[in-house]
Design a protein around this motif. Structure first.
Motif, PDB file in Angstrom:
ATOM      1  N   SER A 259       0.810  -1.221   0.000  1.00  0.00           N
ATOM      2  CA  SER A 259       0.000   0.000   0.000  1.00  0.00           C
ATOM      3  C   SER A 259       0.844   1.273   0.000  1.00  0.00           C
ATOM      4  CB  SER A 259      -0.928   0.018   1.220  1.00  0.00           C
ATOM      5  OG  SER A 259      -0.172   0.191   2.421  1.00  0.00           O
ATOM      6  N   ILE A 260       2.161   1.140  -0.041  1.00  0.00           N
ATOM      7  CA  ILE A 260       3.001   2.323   0.128  1.00  0.00           C
ATOM      8  C   ILE A 260       2.791   3.344  -0.986  1.00  0.00           C
ATOM      9  CG2 ILE A 260       5.023   1.380  -1.061  1.00  0.00           C
ATOM     10  CD1 ILE A 260       6.738   2.771   1.107  1.00  0.00           C
ATOM     11  N   ALA A 261       2.556   2.904  -2.214  1.00  0.00           N
ATOM     12  CA  ALA A 261       2.339   3.853  -3.317  1.00  0.00           C
ATOM     13  C   ALA A 261       1.079   4.678  -3.071  1.00  0.00           C
ATOM     14  CB  ALA A 261       2.245   3.114  -4.640  1.00  0.00           C
ATOM     15  N   ASP A 262       0.015   4.032  -2.583  1.00  0.00           N
ATOM     16  CA  ASP A 262      -1.211   4.774  -2.287  1.00  0.00           C
ATOM     17  C   ASP A 262      -0.969   5.788  -1.175  1.00  0.00           C
ATOM     18  OD1 ASP A 262      -2.594   3.309  -4.178  1.00  0.00           O
ATOM     19  OD2 ASP A 262      -3.244   1.797  -2.729  1.00  0.00           O
ATOM     20  N   ARG A 263      -0.188   5.413  -0.192  1.00  0.00           N
ATOM     21  CA  ARG A 263       0.110   6.334   0.902  1.00  0.00           C
ATOM     22  C   ARG A 263       0.985   7.482   0.436  1.00  0.00           C
ATOM     23  NH1 ARG A 263       2.982   2.341   4.608  1.00  0.00           N
ATOM     24  NH2 ARG A 263       3.244   4.139   6.013  1.00  0.00           N
ATOM     25  N   LEU A 264       1.875   7.217  -0.508  1.00  0.00           N
ATOM     26  CA  LEU A 264       2.733   8.260  -1.038  1.00  0.00           C
ATOM     27  C   LEU A 264       1.954   9.294  -1.835  1.00  0.00           C
ATOM     28  CD1 LEU A 264       5.984   6.522  -2.328  1.00  0.00           C
ATOM     29  CD2 LEU A 264       5.827   8.354  -0.651  1.00  0.00           C
ATOM     30  N   THR A 265       0.868   8.884  -2.453  1.00  0.00           N
ATOM     31  CA  THR A 265       0.080   9.798  -3.268  1.00  0.00           C
ATOM     32  C   THR A 265      -0.364  10.998  -2.452  1.00  0.00           C
ATOM     33  OG1 THR A 265      -0.683   7.987  -4.668  1.00  0.00           O
ATOM     34  CG2 THR A 265      -1.972  10.012  -4.717  1.00  0.00           C
ATOM     35  N   ASP A 266      -0.734  10.767  -1.215  1.00  0.00           N
ATOM     36  CA  ASP A 266      -1.163  11.856  -0.344  1.00  0.00           C
ATOM     37  C   ASP A 266       0.025  12.699   0.122  1.00  0.00           C
ATOM     38  OD1 ASP A 266      -3.799  10.974  -0.519  1.00  0.00           O
ATOM     39  OD2 ASP A 266      -3.569   9.629   1.197  1.00  0.00           O
ATOM     40  N   ALA A 267       1.161  12.079   0.323  1.00  0.00           N
ATOM     41  CA  ALA A 267       2.332  12.800   0.836  1.00  0.00           C
ATOM     42  C   ALA A 267       3.010  13.634  -0.242  1.00  0.00           C
ATOM     43  CB  ALA A 267       3.327  11.812   1.426  1.00  0.00           C
ATOM     44  N   ASP A 268       3.203  13.067  -1.432  1.00  0.00           N
ATOM     45  CA  ASP A 268       3.943  13.736  -2.501  1.00  0.00           C
ATOM     46  C   ASP A 268       3.663  12.987  -3.800  1.00  0.00           C
ATOM     47  OD1 ASP A 268       5.713  14.870  -4.254  1.00  0.00           O
ATOM     48  OD2 ASP A 268       7.460  14.723  -2.953  1.00  0.00           O
ATOM     49  N   PRO A 269       2.673  13.428  -4.591  1.00  0.00           N
ATOM     50  CA  PRO A 269       2.299  12.692  -5.809  1.00  0.00           C
ATOM     51  C   PRO A 269       3.472  12.447  -6.756  1.00  0.00           C
ATOM     52  CG  PRO A 269       0.664  14.362  -5.297  1.00  0.00           C
ATOM     53  CD  PRO A 269       1.814  14.587  -4.356  1.00  0.00           C
ATOM     54  N   GLU A 270       4.396  13.428  -6.863  1.00  0.00           N
ATOM     55  CA  GLU A 270       5.537  13.239  -7.756  1.00  0.00           C
ATOM     56  C   GLU A 270       6.456  12.132  -7.256  1.00  0.00           C
ATOM     57  OE1 GLU A 270       8.544  16.416  -8.383  1.00  0.00           O
ATOM     58  OE2 GLU A 270       7.692  16.486 -10.414  1.00  0.00           O
ATOM     59  N   ALA A 271       6.473  11.962  -5.924  1.00  0.00           N
ATOM     60  CA  ALA A 271       7.311  10.915  -5.347  1.00  0.00           C
ATOM     61  C   ALA A 271       6.809   9.530  -5.728  1.00  0.00           C
ATOM     62  CB  ALA A 271       7.354  11.051  -3.832  1.00  0.00           C
ATOM     63  N   VAL A 272       5.534   9.405  -6.046  1.00  0.00           N
ATOM     64  CA  VAL A 272       4.999   8.107  -6.470  1.00  0.00           C
ATOM     65  C   VAL A 272       5.698   7.645  -7.739  1.00  0.00           C
ATOM     66  CG1 VAL A 272       2.943   6.849  -7.209  1.00  0.00           C
ATOM     67  CG2 VAL A 272       2.772   8.560  -5.406  1.00  0.00           C
ATOM     68  N   ALA A 273       5.889   8.577  -8.674  1.00  0.00           N
ATOM     69  CA  ALA A 273       6.578   8.223  -9.921  1.00  0.00           C
ATOM     70  C   ALA A 273       8.010   7.802  -9.640  1.00  0.00           C
ATOM     71  CB  ALA A 273       6.552   9.402 -10.881  1.00  0.00           C
ATOM     72  N   MET A 274       8.690   8.508  -8.744  1.00  0.00           N
ATOM     73  CA  MET A 274      10.070   8.158  -8.428  1.00  0.00           C
ATOM     74  C   MET A 274      10.157   6.810  -7.723  1.00  0.00           C
ATOM     75  SD  MET A 274      11.608  11.857  -7.255  1.00  0.00           S
ATOM     76  CE  MET A 274      13.256  11.198  -7.116  1.00  0.00           C
TER      77      MET A 274
END
Length: 311
Positions: free
Chosen positions: A63-78
């Motif tokens: 679930s980490i990608a979903d959690r990252l979306t809220d923190a920093d959407p650009e970080a999801v791509a990285m």
């Protein structure tokens, strides 16, 4: 906690350079759990779970990608790029060993092997010897952890517990390595942790130990501007804080961002090898794993996968 490198630094699997092997294994575990994996490593999750780093165990969370979306959407791509890159890199070097085995090579050397599980998970022909060179505590952790889970190597696995800054050729020979036989060498996830002159020396020694017909494959070290490195550090700090990940290392402090590093394929071609390379970005596109990331406009930031054969 300081993670700056020194000339005589050492580590186990939970500290310094050693802990980066846990990150790579976590990425392999993540890939293995996908419905369409490029590679399968059934032992990666076992190795990560027992390493005691805490930091990289978060990467096992689906679930980490979903959690990252809220923190920093650009970080999801990285983050997605990082996982995809590790999968593509592993796939490339798995294929390198398959080709070497098909050509009759039965002597394998994995430099700075970390938590590499190829001796256990690849379909090695009978009579194959896999030599793993790394810090003693790293090799000991891997062997003991897998033995506790009744996992046995497919090939004849031989540990060479020595730092690559020491006389590793002598240690390798003491474990039965035969320089007169063709060898397949791998330097995966290694060169960025070496300064330029140490990279040259490493491949000088590999060349001296390689009989005709030997092969070598390596991942080159990308070069980032200091501004880009700082941006990457700040972004990692941001989403680590948002996700509650305790930062125990700074990867930028472990690597050598050396602009004078030799182009590996050129170096090998000048020293008795026939070398070629595939840009990692091209390999990711070829395998359908490319995603747009902020540094996509900086070609020097990405590695090349080099393959060479000695005449």
């Amino acid at each position: 906690m300081s993670t700056l490198r020194t000339n005589n630094d050492t580590w186990d699997i939970a500290t310094s350079v050693g802990s980066t092997a846990v990150l790579v294994a976590a990425a392999r575990a993540n890939e293995t759990d996908r419905p369409d994996p490029l590679i399968r490593d059934p032992y990666a999750r076992i190795l990560v779970a027992g390493a005691g780093t805490g930091m990289w165990e978060h990467f096992l969370d689906a679930s980490i990608a979903d959690r990252l979306t809220d923190a920093d959407p650009e970080a999801v791509a990285m983050f997605t790029h990082m996982l995809n890159y590790q999968a593509v890199r592993t796939h490339f070097f798995d294929a390198f060993f398959a080709d070497a085995s098909a050509a009759g090579i039965r002597q394998i050397v994995i430099l700075a092997s970390g938590l590499d599980s190829r001796a256990y998970r690849l379909d090695w022909p009978a009579g194959t010897h896999v030599y793993e060179i790394d810090q003693p505590l790293v090799l000991d952790y891997k062997a003991k952890t897998l033995a506790e889970h009744d996992v046995q190597p497919v090939a004849e696995r031989r540990e060479v517990p020595v730092d690559l800054r020491q006389d590793w050729p002598a240690a390798l020979k003491q474990q039965g390595f035969d320089p007169s036989q063709p060898t397949a060498w791998l330097a995966e996830g290694l060169l960025m942790y070496l300064p330029a002159e140490a990279q040259d020396r490493l491949f000088e020694l590999v060349t001296e130990l390689s009989a005709p017909g030997s092969r070598v494959s390596a991942e080159t070290a990308g070069h980032h501007s200091e501004e880009r490195r700082e941006q990457m550090r700040e972004r990692f700090e941001k989403f680590a804080d948002e996700l509650g990940i305790e930062r125990t290392i700074e990867i930028q402090n472990l690597t050598y961002n050396d602009p004078d590093r030799a182009e590996l394929a050129d170096w090998l071609n000048a020293h008795g090898w026939l070398a070629s390379g595939e840009r990692s970005t091209d390999a990711m596109r070829r395998l359908g794993r490319w995603v747009e990331v902020p540094m996509a406009d900086d070609p020097d930031a990405f590695s090349t996968f080099v393959v060479a054969q000695k005449a």
